[in-house]
Structures are given as structure tokens and as C-alpha cells.
Design a protein around this motif. Structure first.
Motif, PDB file in Angstrom:
ATOM      1  N   ARG A 295       0.713  -1.278   0.592  1.00 26.30           N
ATOM      2  CA  ARG A 295      -0.085  -0.080   0.178  1.00 26.30           C
ATOM      3  C   ARG A 295       1.305   1.507   0.076  1.00 26.30           C
ATOM      4  N   ALA A 296       2.105   1.141   0.778  1.00 24.18           N
ATOM      5  CA  ALA A 296       3.275   2.325   0.730  1.00 24.18           C
ATOM      6  C   ALA A 296       3.620   2.390  -0.685  1.00 24.18           C
ATOM      7  N   HIS A 297       3.475   2.038  -1.376  1.00 17.33           N
ATOM      8  CA  HIS A 297       4.729   1.726  -2.227  1.00 17.33           C
ATOM      9  C   HIS A 297       4.106   2.499  -4.097  1.00 17.33           C
ATOM     10  N   PRO A 298       4.131   3.393  -4.316  1.00 15.13           N
ATOM     11  CA  PRO A 298       3.635   4.184  -5.388  1.00 15.13           C
ATOM     12  C   PRO A 298       3.755   2.801  -6.731  1.00 15.13           C
ATOM     13  N   GLY A 299       4.450   2.425  -6.733  1.00 17.85           N
ATOM     14  CA  GLY A 299       4.475   1.639  -8.035  1.00 17.85           C
ATOM     15  C   GLY A 299       4.102   0.704  -7.566  1.00 17.85           C
ATOM     16  N   LYS A 300       2.897  -0.273  -7.523  1.00 17.80           N
ATOM     17  CA  LYS A 300       2.502  -1.149  -7.194  1.00 17.80           C
ATOM     18  C   LYS A 300       1.001  -0.602  -6.988  1.00 17.80           C
TER      19      LYS A 300
END
Length: 552
Positions: A295-300
Motif C-alpha cells: 500500500r505504501a509503494h507508489p509503483g504498485k
């Protein structure tokens, strides 16, 4: 005889008193459940704390990976215990809640197995839980019958069980380690919901099922690590010992429906190797877990739900790894849910839905799975035909899938795709409609031709949170960065809280106000809960935890 608090049984909490429960929650049953709680509650809390620590690492930028400390387990040659005859051929399993009508229809359905679900398709009101435990107890005893209410003075329809030999094999899914059962309190603390569900069922039915070589058999949900699997194994050993059953009598299939568990399939099988029957590709919860874990990974950020199919490379890698791992270890690999339901009055749409089911099951059978799930009896024949075409033997453990060597990068690859206005609005609608029904006591709801349960609602809810918290740049709260470009719909509209509010405001009129949907009386409460959870800076771990506080 023991005296004092350690010998005291559990206490039914206020709100949990029902006139029809005394034959189930007897003093002996309550003492049995209290002993399970005292033995395993400290370890359960330790495992939940370990989850939180691990998630904090992912939120800080780490990514899941195969564990270095368990590499020896993955490398070694070992196999799980032999499967019992009743679980050798599981080519079609039907799943559903535990109300009497569903139990009868599922056991009579012609499916190989029936997973009686206390988890994602049952809203855990106390009335539902008591009724479900009673229905299963009567089903095991062969006495279950049900008469549906009639209409306009007409007699209701009667439902009765077929002979035992013609019934589907029963498996029971308790709730996961993360949930409490607030209606049973031991030493001032709510018991684990999973131990309550499994323990009470086993207390009343395990000996009878063992005498018939039918287990008892269980599905274990939401595991994230081998340590959580080992805790279930310890609990099942305790139950077997207390009930005088041989060790390993109770068998379990584990749903691999969290991203961390995908990296520990060998280890989970190893932790349960004396009793595990297989792993299941819990696709909907798995997608939800991918969103939540990363949830905290903008690329995901994932595209809309309709584009996240099992043909996406990251989901194909996960399912291929599951087949390969299971067959290497002598366990069954069970395919995922077909959530379609018959569409009355639209032959063309119904035919298209059945074709999607057929294609999905042919894909699973061709990939080497040993069986699959359906949500509706009308899909059993379609699923069975697909597996019969590929699987003339009881299972496909001979299909070793050595060609499948997915890497960490394969499992974490983010799919390409887009977000349409219809996809955004559908997530809002599905989440609100499911929540309204759940709060009203119904955990399994047909919406737009799909049988939605807690897992699919979780995808919708988590996607909304992810899209809005990465898309709306009005504030820098949560994982959003003030310099990050907003997410856009495929028509160029910014995905922000203005868009979300418009969807919420327009929803009651779209649904016909408080008369157009199941659980309509809970529509306002469902909208309020979704809005609160979506606006929170932190993504709530499970939708059902705050929702549980609003029932009973």
C-alpha cells in the motif's frame, strides 16, 4: 478436579444470549473452548504482532521475498502425509455460507466437496453463527431439514438431505487468526473467532466424522507465515488429544490468499505436513493482500478490478508456483473461485458468463490444478466438464510443472492497465451494497452477475483507498507525496475525493433509495463506514473488523 479461574468455562457476553443455543454451548463445550483460548491466545497475539512488524517493514520500503532462514526447507526432499480416500478426488468444490438451506443444497449439489464457510461469506452475527453450527451438526447427524417460507398463503418448499453416500464431502472454513468472537469471553478476553468456529464444530462432530472416515476436514484462511500454520497445527493437535482422536486425523487445506504466504508455500506445507491436504489459490483475497501489503509503494498501484485477471503475469506466476509446490510435496493444488451466478431473463449474458467460467476452469485444469471452486450449483457441471476433459485420474499430482520457476520479480510484477469511471463507480457500489447486506446479516450477495463476498468487497475498498491516497494530491497525508502527479481516469478526470464524494452522493438514487437492495436499511451506515475508512490516512487491515463493531 481443578478449581479456580483456570478451570472456569467461557462466559457468553451480553448480546450473546439466545434461547436456541444451550444444546450447542453446553458447559462441557464452553470448558473445551476456554481451554483452547488459554492455551493459544498468547501465541495468537504474538503472531498478530509479528504481522504488524512485518507490515511496518513493507510500509518503510521493503518488499516480500523468499526467506533465507528457511531455504533448507525449500531445498530438501520431503512429502506431506498421504491423503485420505475422501480427499483424493476434489475436482469441483462448492462454497457458501452455513444457513440450513445452503448446507442442504450444497451437500446435495453433486459437487465433490462443500466448503461450509464461517468466514468470507457469512456475516458473523450471533444468530448466524449459532444457526450455522446447528445446521452442520444436524447435517453430520443426517437429520437436517428445512422448509422455506411460503408466499401468499402457499406452502413453503421442503429441503432434505440425500443419503450420506450421495453427499459432497464436508470441509469447514473457520474465521482467520485476526478476528475475535466477542460473544464468548474467557478470563475477560474475547476468544479467537477461528478457534471458536473450529473448536465448537469439532467438539460436536469430530468423532462422528472420524468414524465415517470423513475427517473432520477444514480450510484455513488468511495465513501469512509458516509460524501461523504451525500455530494451527498445535491447535489441531490439542483438539485431537482432547477428543481422543489419533494425531493427524483432522486434515486441513490452506488458502494461499496473502502475498507474504505466496513466498512461504513450502514452509506452510512443512509446518502442517502430518495433516495438510493441499493449498488453494484464493485469488480474490490474494489480490486484496497485494494491494494492502504494498500500500505504501507508489509503483504498485493496480488497475481496476476487472482488468486484474488470472492471465496477468503476476497472478499466473502465483498460481503456477502453487501447483508446482503442491505436486512436489504430494499435496493437492486447488483452483480459485468462479464467482459468476446465473443471470435470469438474459440468455445472451448468461451464456457469456458461463463461457467465462468454462475458459477459467479449462485454464486451471490445463495448468495442473487438481480441482476448483464454484459459488453456485449451476456452475458445477461446467467446471466438472472442464476438469474431466483434462483429468481422467482423481488428481494431477503427476503434473509436476518443473517448467514453472517464478521468481520474486515475477510474483511482484505490477500489471499494466487503467481505471475507468465505470470501474471506479463499480468499486464504490459493490463496497456499499456488500457492506449494507453484511451489516444486515447477509455475507454473500449477488451483484451484477457476480457473487460478492468479503474478499471481493475488500478489493473494492482497498483499491479506492489506494487510488485516492496516491491520486488526490490535496494533502500530503499517508503515503501521498506533495509532488506526486495525480492518478487519472482513462478519460483524464483526476481521481480525487471530489470524485469519490460524487459517487457516494449519487449512489442511493442509483440503487432506488432504501428499497432497492438487500440490507437497504443499512445503506446509510454502509456509506458512512466506507467514507470513514477511505478517508483514513492508514488503510484498515480488514473491513470486517470495524464493521463487526456495528452488528449485534
Amino acid at each position: 478436579m481443578e478449581t479456580g479461574p483456570e478451570a472456569a468455562p467461557g462466559a457468553i457476553a451480553p448480546g450473546g444470549q439466545r434461547p436456541d443455543q444451550d444444546d450447542l454451548l453446553t458447559p462441557a463445550a464452553l470448558a473445551f473452548l476456554a481451554a483452547l483460548h488459554r492455551r493459544f491466545e498468547p501465541a495468537r497475539q504474538q503472531r498478530l504482532a509479528a504481522r504488524r512488524r512485518r507490515q511496518a517493514e513493507f510500509d518503510a520500503g521493503a518488499l516480500p521475498d523468499f526467506r533465507a532462514d528457511t531455504a533448507h526447507i525449500r531445498a530438501a526432499d520431503w512429502r506431506v502425509a498421504p491423503l485420505p480416500p475422501a480427499l483424493l478426488d476434489r475436482r469441483v468444490e462448492i462454497t457458501g455460507p452455513v444457513d440450513p438451506k445452503m448446507v442442504i443444497n450444497a451437500l446435495n449439489s453433486g459437487a465433490s466437496c462443500y466448503m461450509a464457510d464461517f468466514e468470507d461469506s457469512t456475516a458473523p452475527t450471533w444468530a448466524n453463527l449459532v444457526a450455522g453450527q446447528r445446521a452442520l451438526r444436524q447435517a453430520v447427524a443426517g437429520t437436517l431439514a428445512f422448509t422455506a417460507p411460503g408466499s401468499a398463503g402457499a406452502a413453503g418448499k421442503d429441503y432434505a438431505l440425500k443419503p450420506f453416500e450421495q453427499q459432497a464431502v464436508l470441509l469447514v472454513r473457520p474465521r482467520g487468526w485476526h478476528l475475535d468472537e466477542k460473544h464468548l469471553v474467557v478470563d475477560g478476553t474475547a476468544i479467537s473467532a477461528g478457534l471458536f468456529d473450529l473448536g465448537l464444530f469439532a467438539f460436536h462432530n469430530a468423532r462422528a466424522l472420524a468414524a465415517r472416515d470423513r475427517g473432520p476436514y477444514f480450510y484455513l484462511p488468511k495465513l501469512q507465515s509458516m509460524e501461523e500454520a504451525a500455530l494451527w497445527d498445535e491447535a489441531l493437535v490439542q483438539v485431537e488429544s482432547a477428543l481422543g482422536l489419533p494425531r493427524g486425523q483432522m486434515k486441513a487445506t490452506v488458502l494461499v490468499e496473502t502475498l507474504p504466504a505466496a513466498f512461504e508455500m513450502d514452509e506452510i506445507l512443512f509446518a502442517l505436513k502430518d495433516r495438510v491436504a493441499g493449498l488453494n489459490c484464493g485469488r480474490w483475497d490474494y489480490i486484496f493482500s497485494c494491494i494492502k501489503t504494498l500500500r505504501a509503494h507508489p509503483g504498485k498501484v493496480l488497475p481496476e478490478r476487472g482488468q486484474v485477471t488470472m492471465l496477468q503475469p503476476f497472478l499466473k506466476a502465483y498460481s503456477d508456483l502453487l501447483v508446482r509446490t503442491c505436486h512436489r510435496r504430494g499435496a493437492h493444488a486447488m483452483g480459485g473461485m468462479a464467482a459468476q451466478v446465473p443471470i435470469a431473463g438474459d440468455a445472451e449474458a448468461n451464456a457469456a458468463a458461463l463461457q467465462r467460467v468454462r475458459d477459467d476452469k479449462l485454464r486451471e485444469a490445463g495448468a495442473g490444478f487438481d480441482g476448483t471452486w464454484v459459488a453456485h450449483p449451476a456452475l458445477i457441471a461446467v467446471a466438472r466438464a472442464a476438469f474431466d476433459a483434462h483429468m481422467p485420474t482423481p488428481h494431477q499430482q503427476h503434473v509436476r510443472r518443473e517448467d514453472a520457476q517464478p521468481t520474486r520479480e515475477d510474483l511482484l510484477r505490477t500489471p499494466r492497465g487503467s481505471i475507468s469511471r465505470a470501474g471506479f463507480d463499480n468499486n464504490v457500489e459493490v463496497c456499499v451494497r456488500y457492506l449494507a447486506a453484511w451489516l444486515d446479516g447477509n455475507g454473500c450477495v449477488p451483484i451484477h452477475g457476480l457473487m460478492e463476498d468479503a474478499a471481493t468487497a475488500e478489493i473494492a475498498r482497498a483499491q479506492l483507498w489506494q487510488w485516492l491516497h496516491f491520486g488526490d494530491t490535496a494533502t500530503a497525508a499517508g503515503p501521498r507525496g506533495p509532488a506526486r502527479a495525480p492518478l487519472l481516469l482513462d478519460d483524464g478526470t483526476p481521481i480525487d475525493f471530489v470524485l469519490f464524494e460524487r459517487a457516494l452522493i449519487g449512489l442511493p438514487g442509483k440503487l432506488g433509495g432504501q428499497d432497492g437492495i438487500p440490507g437497504a436499511a443499512k445503506l446509510d451506515a454502509a456509506i458512512a463506514l466506507l467514507e470513514r475508512l477511505t478517508r483514513n490516512d492508514a488503510l484498515e487491515e480488514f473491513l470486517t473488523i470495524p464493521a463487526y463493531a456495528l452488528i449485534d
